[in-house]
Design an enzyme around this catalytic site. Sequence first.
Site, PDB file in Angstrom:
ATOM      1  CE  LYS A   1     123.693 -44.992  37.046  1.00 50.23           C
ATOM      2  NZ  LYS A   1     122.491 -44.147  37.126  1.00 50.23           N
TER       3      LYS A   1
ATOM      4  CB  SER B   1     124.001 -40.626  36.512  1.00 46.45           C
ATOM      5  OG  SER B   1     122.930 -41.459  36.872  1.00 46.45           O
TER       6      SER B   1
ATOM      7  CB  SER C   1     120.142 -41.302  35.384  1.00 39.38           C
ATOM      8  OG  SER C   1     120.746 -40.209  35.987  1.00 39.38           O
TER       9      SER C   1
HETATM   10  N1  GLN Z   1     120.746 -35.542  36.371  1.00 43.69           N
HETATM   11  C1  GLN Z   1     119.843 -35.801  37.442  1.00 43.69           C
HETATM   12  C2  GLN Z   1     120.535 -35.616  38.762  1.00 43.69           C
HETATM   13  O1  GLN Z   1     121.719 -35.397  38.767  1.00 43.69           O
HETATM   14  C3  GLN Z   1     119.289 -37.176  37.342  1.00 43.69           C
HETATM   15  C4  GLN Z   1     120.246 -38.200  37.762  1.00 43.69           C
HETATM   16  C5  GLN Z   1     119.641 -39.553  37.895  1.00 43.69           C
HETATM   17  O2  GLN Z   1     118.555 -39.804  37.362  1.00 43.69           O
HETATM   18  N2  GLN Z   1     120.321 -40.415  38.629  1.00 43.69           N
HETATM   19  O3  GLN Z   1     119.930 -35.702  39.781  1.00 43.69           O
END
Ligand code: GLN
Length: 465
Positions: free
Chosen positions: A74, A149, A173
């Site tokens: 990532k 994400s 994410s």
């Molecule tokens: N969707 C969650 C957020 O936007 C988790 C994102 C993540 O785990 N980086 O905070």
Amino acid sequence: MESQIHKIHQQLVNKEISCTQLVQEKLEALKANTNNTVNSTLDDTAINLAKKIDHKIANGEAIGLLEGIPFGIKDVFMLQGTTTTASSELLKNYKSAYTATAIQKLLDAGAIPIVKENCDSFGHGSSSENTIFGAVKNAINPDLVGGGSSGGSAVNVAKDYTVFSIGGDTGGSVRQPAGYNHVYGLKPTYGRISRYGLMAYASSTDCVGPIAKSVEDIRIVLNVMSGKDIKDQTTYVSESIPKESILHSDIKTVGYFKNFVESEAIDPKIKEDFLATIEKIKAKGIEVKELDFFKSDILVSTYYTLAMAETASNLSRLDGSNYGNRIDDKNLKESYAITRSENFSEETKRRIVGGNQVLSQGFSDEIYLKGLALRDAIAENFEKDFEEVDIIISPVTPNTPPKIGNSLKDPLAMYLSDAYTVGFSLGQLPTLTVPKGTETGLQITAAKTNDELVLKFANFLKDTL
Ligand code: GLN
């Protein structure tokens, strides 16, 4: 699905394939892909490493299990010699100055990094649309989002463009895109894997997490990345999880949160499939208990209060002086302002403004401190639960993946799609998505540091569902 790592390892050892050819094929597939999973490919590094492995094999030298296995990263992890963009305009040209500990451990084991993967900018999002590289498209249906994400990472694994990928999970994410693309994704216990070199989003819940097609591959990669790191004081010493120890389940009690399945927000089919899964587990002689838990809107608001506060603080260093695309204006203050307002996305700015608000005088007592108190109460609730049950299972998401475009129009709906993942992040618990049980998978959670039990139950479900 069998272990891809073991399979490829055997093919390399038996000289059925060459590592160079394998890496080249994966790079070509990545470049030709239309799912927008790629921020940059690492051709030169990858091919050079592959040639070395082929050389070793040709010389009759033994190779380790991960040697020559191509993997994705990532684009929020530092890997020296590559750009680490966080899918943002601000860091579009930022060159990593060092390599993240988790990634270095994989390199030391001989795995080959081939791609930096598309994701929501700075991890802010649940759909992988908040990115300058174009929305990541779902591996199963490209009209839908890849999830976020770590969307690019999950899609790459689902499509076999990478054998495994390394994502970051702050509030879901890794687990949510794994569920949306029908692969495995683990958020280990907080602190099991060093965060050094993972771009900070919300430091109190940021975790490094592997995505792969089998429990065995998750186990292998988890073992390599785990361990105490003097560069991250929140890490702890953990034991390697042996293959044999997770093959046979001795799990007796499983719990689930009644209010998760009774919520009005859950898709009726996900609910029906989840309840059918519970019946199958019961039929195997396991006791299943209903547990009480906080309502999902409390979990989501607690998580977003703390995550926004932490990201506002973490991203304050990105002002164009030391990092990123600086835009000059008439004085320093104006330069900061224009650099940040032009280079951060709408979603990131929403979080910075929200975070600074909850931290500011007059608000912090009522909002931020209340969030911290709730987080402690959530952790205590989990401690009590794990006195009663060995494992907690839950759906990964209340709904199936949205169409591309919808989440950007309705950020609140997007935040609510994290209803089932964020609680386990606040509890810092090990939680794995398995691509079974409901359309977007199941989450398996155990008590802190008991990642082994999570993998064991995942193996058990493989034969049960
Ligand atoms: N969707 C969650 C957020 O936007 C988790 C994102 C993540 O785990 N980086 O905070």
